[in-house]
Scaffold this active site. Sequence first.
Site, PDB file in Angstrom:
ATOM      1  N   CYS A  88       5.055   6.787  -2.263  1.00 33.95           N
ATOM      2  CA  CYS A  88       4.549   5.417  -2.142  1.00 33.95           C
ATOM      3  C   CYS A  88       4.926   4.559  -3.342  1.00 33.95           C
ATOM      4  CB  CYS A  88       3.038   5.429  -1.947  1.00 33.95           C
ATOM      5  SG  CYS A  88       2.564   6.474  -0.563  1.00 33.95           S
ATOM      6  N   CYS A 211      -9.796   3.360   3.554  1.00 34.72           N
ATOM      7  CA  CYS A 211      -8.392   3.796   3.604  1.00 34.72           C
ATOM      8  C   CYS A 211      -7.489   2.626   3.983  1.00 34.72           C
ATOM      9  CB  CYS A 211      -8.200   4.886   4.667  1.00 34.72           C
ATOM     10  SG  CYS A 211      -9.377   6.253   4.506  1.00 34.72           S
ATOM     11  N   LYS A 333      -5.096  -2.172   1.126  1.00 33.30           N
ATOM     12  CA  LYS A 333      -6.195  -2.022   2.080  1.00 33.30           C
ATOM     13  C   LYS A 333      -6.142  -3.049   3.205  1.00 33.30           C
ATOM     14  CE  LYS A 333      -9.854  -0.892   4.134  1.00 33.30           C
ATOM     15  NZ  LYS A 333      -9.180  -1.411   5.330  1.00 33.30           N
ATOM     16  N   HIS A 337       0.225  -1.363   3.990  1.00 33.47           N
ATOM     17  CA  HIS A 337       0.937  -0.409   3.150  1.00 33.47           C
ATOM     18  C   HIS A 337       2.139   0.131   3.943  1.00 33.47           C
ATOM     19  CE1 HIS A 337       1.794   2.446   0.096  1.00 33.47           C
ATOM     20  NE2 HIS A 337       1.038   3.447   0.485  1.00 33.47           N
TER      21      HIS A 337
END
Lengths: 390, 390
Positions: A88, A211, A333, A337
């Site tokens: 990431c 998440c 969030k 992402h």
Amino acid sequence: MDNKREVAIVGVGSTPFGEHWQKGLRDLALEASLEAVEEAGIRGKEIQEIYVGNMSGGMFVGQEHVAALAADFLGLNPVPAIRVEAACASGGVALRQGYISIASGLYDLVAVGGVEKMTDVEGTKATSALAGAMDMEWEAYFGTTFPGLYALMARRYMYEYGLTREQLAKVAVKNHFHGSFNPKAHFRNKLTVEDVEKSTLVADPLRVFDCCPMSDGAACVLLAPAEKARNYTDTPIVIEACTQASDTLSLFDRRDICTLDATREAAQQAFSQAKLSPKDIDVAEVHDCFTIAELLAIEDLGFCEKGRAAELYDEGQTYVGGKLPVNTDGGLKAGGHAVGATGIKQIVELVRQLRGEVEKERQVKDAEIGLAQNVGGSGATAVVTIVRRK
Amino acid sequence: MDNKREVAIVGVGSTPFGEHWQKGLRDLALEASLEAVEEAGIRGKEIQEIYVGNMSGGMFVGQEHVAALAADFLGLNPVPAIRVEAACASGGVALRQGYISIASGLYDLVAVGGVEKMTDVEGTKATSALAGAMDMEWEAYFGTTFPGLYALMARRYMYEYGLTREQLAKVAVKNHFHGSFNPKAHFRNKLTVEDVEKSTLVADPLRVFDCCPMSDGAACVLLAPAEKARNYTDTPIVIEACTQASDTLSLFDRRDICTLDATREAAQQAFSQAKLSPKDIDVAEVHDCFTIAELLAIEDLGFCEKGRAAELYDEGQTYVGGKLPVNTDGGLKAGGHAVGATGIKQIVELVRQLRGEVEKERQVKDAEIGLAQNVGGSGATAVVTIVRRK
């Protein structure tokens, strides 16, 4: 690098983050790049080298060799096209390579992008792909997932520092509030603490609203030597530092699972190189893949002592208008992402904040200095970038 | 790069290429790196940055974030660890990034490795993974495989230039002959033209002995500024050039499928930068993923005119002892092809040739200048490196 040149960001672009089922990697890369190219008023042919952050084109859509794909579809052949991967943190790491290229005097115009398509595969396959960011043989093989690893961090942190579930929720609430004003955010709905608390449990203590989502998306920045930046833009944003550090791939190997040493190391180097300290930062983009991750980041970057990040959230200081606005685009969030693109999207947001270009509800007033923190895996890679309006 | 420093290779290491079912990515990376580190007589902690070429840890063994894995297992944290990917040119591209790092003055000791594990997955899955190097949406989706793409090139080349099947076979025969003296080669059996001609047809006109194998393996080189190289070795090998170029990802998009324009472009840049010409090269490592690829490489690098490479093979000039010894370690065909490691393994071979260290049957006498060509996909990426004994 003693002989280094100052590096400026002279154009930025990004797609909305979200579900782009009609668009492939090439389409997303093109869309983000064109925005940056048009902004800088250049012709694509002026670009001398490209870096592309992409975590797992292979596992998500079967496509490796992603930088060559981008160079081809953008009409940039024969320039060198390099894909960079650090889970990431792929975007942040790609940015650092582009930064080196310009700072060293090798090239005068470099494009750095990030791109990922994650929503075209079914859930368990995507989870398996993401597990490639952790240690397959020593963690994933035994059943760990990413929410599981961050849940371990969260639970230990609650034990060590008395963090409450409600305080975790406040991170998500703040990021959804900011995201609600960002037209390119994956989620634009506001959340309440109660919404988070009532959401489905994923890995105790983390709930689904702790998440970040998986997104499709791309982002791009154009880098040039600062001395030539005004050929492209009236408001060049200079990169004061872009540093990277590594830590153990496995969480269990760390000296302390409530601290990301790679973030600490990269941050110390970045502040030292930029001759700045945390109190100089006007706006920050941090890697909130889970709510707990944002709290760890705030501490490991040096914005407060270990164990005290939640106080900033209780006081509302990380909202736009507070002492330290964090994730003003909604972060991972709410903003979304798209793993390989995230590190670049953070920079796009900072650049637009420092230029004073974002929607007024989420614009940090007179922001001059911004910081981005981009994390790979559970913290094995961290990149910290400090940018400044000149 | 006007202000660049000369870059030297001060240590090299590699695993045997082949089937390493008992070893994971981390074990292979460690084995190759330790050989390089011991050779240079350094402590691992002196290494300041690492680059790792890896094509598809994700699709082959589920593991991305491979540079962080390597840094961790090699005990190198917190140094920056960057995975670089450009399909089968991942190693060459990683080398170029390390070269930039040293040449720019950023660091004084950088490790560049390549690693791949390909033999633990069943055949069709491995073929799918390799298809990630071509254009998934415009080539692979319609059923193309890599042998298929290279078969198209071979067939067209036979039509254009009168190449015979037997001449193709001579490439494999020569590479197996060289490989038979290399203890680290994947295959050490000699082949005859008849063996190749009788082998199973894969994609007409290519037979199985025209195709390189899939291998597990790793290789590593240590880079330092040339001015400091004698601290580590008595025979530093200097990198005179390391250049990279891109072409269309899809074969059908090329102006000519019998020419790899990315190789031509990278070679022209490399010779120009090194102030050398093809006739100065004493030994070459070229990317013979298929026999036809070696012939194209010889021409596109400028060693002979287009359409005439096979004459060198008819005359035996590419054997050790000939005018232009090519793939003295067996190349990809017999030496093996651990995709992400191949570009580095080529450099390891050249360094050992220039030092005069390889087995006497395959040692090129008084070799001073070597060239490596590393290709990604069907030619979308090419890296050309010229090294010289000083």
